[in-house]
Design an enzyme around this catalytic site. Structure first.
Site, PDB file in Angstrom:
ATOM      1  N   ASN B 147     112.817  61.890  -4.539  1.00 39.09           N
ATOM      2  CA  ASN B 147     111.763  60.967  -4.132  1.00 39.09           C
ATOM      3  C   ASN B 147     111.753  60.710  -2.633  1.00 39.09           C
ATOM      4  OD1 ASN B 147     114.287  59.749  -5.040  1.00 39.09           O
ATOM      5  ND2 ASN B 147     113.389  57.800  -4.414  1.00 39.09           N
ATOM      6  N   GLN B 175     108.795  62.293  -9.639  1.00 34.63           N
ATOM      7  CA  GLN B 175     108.118  62.708  -8.411  1.00 34.63           C
ATOM      8  C   GLN B 175     107.514  64.102  -8.519  1.00 34.63           C
ATOM      9  OE1 GLN B 175     107.306  60.854  -6.058  1.00 34.63           O
ATOM     10  NE2 GLN B 175     108.668  59.092  -6.237  1.00 34.63           N
ATOM     11  N   SER B 195     106.391  59.193 -14.932  1.00 29.47           N
ATOM     12  CA  SER B 195     105.879  57.858 -14.639  1.00 29.47           C
ATOM     13  C   SER B 195     104.400  57.936 -14.303  1.00 29.47           C
ATOM     14  CB  SER B 195     106.653  57.245 -13.477  1.00 29.47           C
ATOM     15  OG  SER B 195     106.044  56.032 -13.100  1.00 29.47           O
ATOM     16  N   HIS B 197     102.319  55.769 -12.686  1.00 26.96           N
ATOM     17  CA  HIS B 197     101.766  55.316 -11.400  1.00 26.96           C
ATOM     18  C   HIS B 197     102.161  56.212 -10.234  1.00 26.96           C
ATOM     19  CE1 HIS B 197     105.105  53.156  -9.177  1.00 26.96           C
ATOM     20  NE2 HIS B 197     105.658  53.308 -10.351  1.00 26.96           N
ATOM     21  N   THR B 233     105.306  45.631 -28.067  1.00 25.08           N
ATOM     22  CA  THR B 233     103.890  45.913 -28.284  1.00 25.08           C
ATOM     23  C   THR B 233     103.421  46.988 -27.302  1.00 25.08           C
ATOM     24  OG1 THR B 233     103.533  43.658 -29.005  1.00 25.08           O
ATOM     25  CG2 THR B 233     101.596  44.871 -28.284  1.00 25.08           C
ATOM     26  N   CYS B 320     111.990  50.950  -3.812  1.00 25.66           N
ATOM     27  CA  CYS B 320     112.683  49.888  -4.529  1.00 25.66           C
ATOM     28  C   CYS B 320     113.927  49.432  -3.792  1.00 25.66           C
ATOM     29  CB  CYS B 320     113.010  50.323  -5.953  1.00 25.66           C
ATOM     30  SG  CYS B 320     113.514  52.001  -6.080  1.00 25.66           S
TER      31      CYS B 320
END
Lengths: 513, 376
Positions: B147, B175, B195, B197, B233, B320
């Site tokens: 990344n 990535q 992932s 997003h 959920t 992050c």
């Protein structure tokens, strides 16, 4: 379609939808809120505003809230995190038999890690007595985990009374408030709860986001359960899903503003629903405690003398559930209702109506009328009175089954027939009665049926009567033929066996001489 | 409007994806586990998306587990396999924190070893071989593409070694997805993380793709969702968006790479002209959108801020870990000293970047390279 399943999930509040839209529609790049550039910093600030909005809903400080992917993760983090921090081996956890599945499953998992768990029994209305909680405490008790509002029944735990007693005893209290937030007034500034779980999509926010309140003073300590980039004070790693959080914030702000009026309105509607249902079905059992002891949005009832699957199938215009949605996949009777002492059949024949902010009195009146009619029709089929026909479709059932279930024409009083047969499945949940009239040669002239069972059982009764009356040749007692005729799927093959059993009971005289 | 050059942190939502999500954002509420008609409609949508995600990596829908994000998927892979199968774990020294920290959290109960990388960020097959023989891990976790540096691991070469050693391979392809072909068979991955997003889908959803024969214990308990491997959920709208984003990533992959190629070539050319610049992973196969570099005399955070003021959104490394002040563990593992590592800035391009963005960035960098970083 009348949506009365708001406890499973409730539509986005217009303000939450607007927050989501405003975010999604903004042109150009979106940022990762952990990024250090201007867009990241701005987004971080907006996330902190949303955190403050969610905190305000429950009387907490913003820094006491950790965003999670939902209440399931929040509950997992609370139980596993608290027990891991204190040391699992030999530690004691108190919870109840009617907690949400994710709490029970977390508790069971903790048992495999050396934690001892007490599962409290509720009373017949799903209430947990604070005295029983205190009586269960041991020196090694680390945590008590109980839900504020029971998600199937609506029963409320007297948290305000229980929390101070646990604080005195030095035991952490975790409360699953997924169904309580936005419906009850929650003020954690005055109620010494240590950990509290929230779900956005139960209060008008989007699914995929929730929060865990972790008290700062006195500090409730947890070990993180998701490891990674160290977001959320190192307690919950993972990129914060900004649009979901902004919408959660907006929904929480709206819920805080609307709560008192909404609660009063829902309670009125809920009691209207109960009164109307009881007027039409006098022997209806109310599983939800009386108003004042229950959250305003829920009504859970059990209907004696009908079978649960048929009851729900007869209500295609009502979106509701028999219990918690997440357990629906297993199609087992609710463990919550069984914990109240209901037998499987009564637990299965239960309906959970959950109301939301857009529920209207007209919808409630319609729901009453539809439910009463469905119960009436099924009871007619059980006692041999031709029922009203239902015009609807349901792709879950094969068409030959569904048509016969909706409009059975051969229902009649079996007691009036000279020859009577009773057939039941081994489990005893489905019963079918056949009445047969024969001519002098023993040939069946006419047949009628009564049934108490699933749509398959009712359709089978209808098919047998049609086939027997029309038989110009022998009716072979074969489950395979019955399965093919009614297109019964593999998992329901036992219904075809019931049919085979019926034909065996009738043969050989069914076969014309 | 700043020039967004931080696509490895998060990508903008594709308008077509938003369009597909719309009915589930605005329409009637539906819990995909509810049995009524709305619930069943949501269930169909979730299952269609599961097929789209499976198609991106050549898996079957039953092998796709939806999670709340890449971090949860990586945690589930590592903790779930070790909880179900026991044994040890080995992970690459340049893995994302979601793998590294999850692995380190297991150290108390399982043997955990770190696979070294060379100065270009690649795992050396010989070093891997030795470690596999000595540590005998049950599970190996290696990322497809880094990344920060964009360095691509030679998984088709490494995977057979891992397989031969009787270990399962987890690949963090967060990535790489949408930028490289990530056929599961080619990569030799038994478990694979994606992932949403990072490939123009919504935030808050990701997937762990798990080969059917790999034992996996649930890490998040509750409910019978995701075949009891992940309770909670389903986030229907986000899952639907992820599904379409995955489909588009596959169908438009060549086109996206072709669009990026001249941009990254121009960036490489421009960076090479900056005096004393260090480009991390230089000369190694790297993602066609990612370049990480340091300018002499510049601290990475300071350079990031200077670029930010000039209207460029870049990153100093992984988003992050931002703000920690610590140099990148990726660059330290590649043998860079702390000062060089702390100088790192990452540029990651995406679909919305244009040639002029690169020219503007290079102009700004040329200007900044001429002044001492301390005054920035």
């Amino acid at each position: 379609m009348i949506y009365l399943d708001h406890a499973a999930t409730t539509p986005l509040h217009p303000q939450a939808a607007q927050a989501l839209r405003a975010w999604l529609d903004q042109p150009g790049a979106q940022a990762n809120p952990a990024s250090d550039h201007a867009a990241g910093r701005e987004l971080r600030a907006r996330i902190e505003q949303a955190r403050a909005q969610v905190a305000a809903l429950i009387g907490a400080q913003p820094e006491e809230l950790l965003f999670t992917s939902g209440a399931t993760e929040a509950n997992n983090l609370a139980l596993k995190g608290a027990l891991e921090f204190r040391g699992r081996s030999g530690a004691h956890l108190v919870t109840s038999r009617i907690e949400h599945r994710c709490v029970l499953d977390s508790a069971r998992w903790l048992e495999t890690q050396g934690v001892r768990v007490s599962y409290l029994r509720p009373d017949a209305r799903g209430r947990i007595d604070p005295a029983a909680v205190l009586a269960e405490l041991r020196p090694e008790t680390v945590l008590v985990s109980l839900m504020w509002v029971q998600n199937e029944l609506g029963s409320c735990l007297p948290i305000e009374r229980l929390a101070p007693r646990l604080r005195e005893r030095g035991v952490l209290l975790h409360v699953d408030a997924a169904q309580a937030a936005g419906k009850l007034a929650i003020d954690l500034a005055r109620t010494p709860v240590d950990l509290l779980s929230l779900s956005a999509h139960k209060l008008g926010g989007p699914p995929g986001i929730g929060a865990l309140f972790v008290r700062k003073r006195p500090r409730a300590r947890l070990s993180p359960q998701l490891h990674g980039g160290g977001q959320e004070q190192g307690m919950r790693s993972g990129t914060l899903p900004a649009p979901l959080i902004l919408a959660f914030g907006a929904a929480a702000a709206a819920a805080a503003a609307e709560q008192p009026a909404l609660a009063a309105r829902l309670e009125t509607l809920r009691e209207r629903l109960w009164q109307g249902l009881r007027a039409g079905i006098p022997d209806l059992t109310r599983n939800t405690p009386p108003a004042g002891e229950a959250a305003p949005q829920l009504l859970n009832v059990s209907v004696p003398g009908v079978e649960g699957e048929s009851l729900r199938a007869r209500l295609p215009a009502l979106a509701l559930s028999s219990g918690a949605a997440c357990s629906s996949a297993t199609r087992e009777p609710s463990y919550v209702l069984r914990a109240l002492g209901h037998d499987d059949a009564l637990a299965e024949a239960s309906l959970r109506y959950s109301l939301g902010r857009d529920t209207t009195a007209a919808e409630i009146d319609q729901a009453i009328q539809l439910t009463v009619a469905a119960v009436q029709a099924l009871r007619d089929i059980a006692r041999g009175v031709p029922p009203a026909a239902l015009a609807a479709t349901d792709p879950r059932y094969p068409s030959p089954v569904w048509q016969r279930f909706c409009a059975p024409t051969r229902v009649g009083a079996v007691a009036a027939a000279p020859e009577q047969h009773e057939i039941g499945t081994r489990a005893g949940r489905d019963r079918l009665w056949l009445g047969v009239w024969r001519d002098a040669s023993g040939r069946v002239q006419q047949a009628c049926f009564q049934a108490l069972g699933s749509p398959y059982t009712i359709a089978l009764g209808q098919w047998l009567c049609e086939s027997l009356s029309a038989a110009s040749g022998p009716l072979q007692p074969s489950a395979a033929i019955i399965r093919a005729a009614l297109e019964i799927p593999e998992e329901r093959a036992h219904c075809a066996l019931m049919g085979e059993e019926a034909l065996l009971a009738l043969s050989p005289p069914v076969i014309p001489a | 409007m700043p020039v967004y050059l931080d696509h490895n942190a998060t990508t903008p939502l594709d308008p077509r994806v938003l369009e597909a999500m719309q009915p589930y954002l605005a329409g009637p509420a539906a819990n995909a586990s509810s049995l009524h008609r709305y619930g069943r409609r949501a269930r169909h949508a979730v299952e269609a998306a599961r097929q789209q995600v499976a198609d991106l990596v050549g898996a079957t829908p039953a092998e796709v587990i939806f999670t709340s994000g890449g971090t949860e998927a990586n945690n589930l892979a590592l903790k779930g396999v070790l909880a179900a199968a026991g044994g040890g774990l080995a992970y690459g020294a340049t893995e994302h924190p979601a793998v590294m920290e999850a692995a380190e959290s297991l150290r108390a109960t399982h043997p955990v070893s770190v696979i070294p990388v060379d100065g270009g960020g690649a795992v050396d097959p010989l070093a891997l071989q030795t470690l596999l023989q000595q540590a005998r891990p049950r599970l190996v976790s290696l990322m497809c593409a880094n990344n920060e540096t964009g360095v691509i691991q030679d998984l088709p070469r490494l995977a057979p070694l891992i397989q031969a050693a009787g270990a399962w391979l987890h690949v963090d392809a967060v990535q790489a997805a949408g930028k490289l072909p990530i056929e599961r068979e080619t990569l030799g991955a038994d478990l694979l993380t994606l992932s949403s997003h990072k490939l123009y889908g919504p935030q808050g959803v990701a997937a762990l793709v798990v080969r059917a024969e790999v034992p996996l214990a649930a890490v998040q308990q509750g409910g019978a969702q995701e075949k009891a491997r992940r309770g909670g959920t389903e986030n229907v709208a986000a899952i639907v968006g992820f599904g379409l984003a995955a489909e588009l990533a596959k169908s438009e992959q060549d086109q996206r790479r072709a669009q990026l190629a001249p941009l990254i070539a121009r960036l490489d050319e421009g960076l090479a002209r900056l005096p004393g610049v260090v480009v991390f992973g230089h000369g190694r196969p790297r993602l066609a959108n990612t370049r990480q570099f340091a300018l002499p005399g510049w601290d990475g955070e300071a350079l990031l801020m200077a670029l930010d003021r000039r209207g460029f959104a870049v990153s100093s490394g992984s988003a992050c870990a931002s703000g920690s002040g610590e140099p990148s563990h990726v660059l330290l593992a590649m043998g860079h000293d702390r000062v060089t590592a702390k100088g790192a800035v990452r540029v990651s391009l995406g679909r919305d970047n244009r040639p002029e963005h690169i020219e503007q960035l290079l102009a700004a960098l040329t200007e900044l390279a001429a002044v001492p970083g301390a005054v920035a």
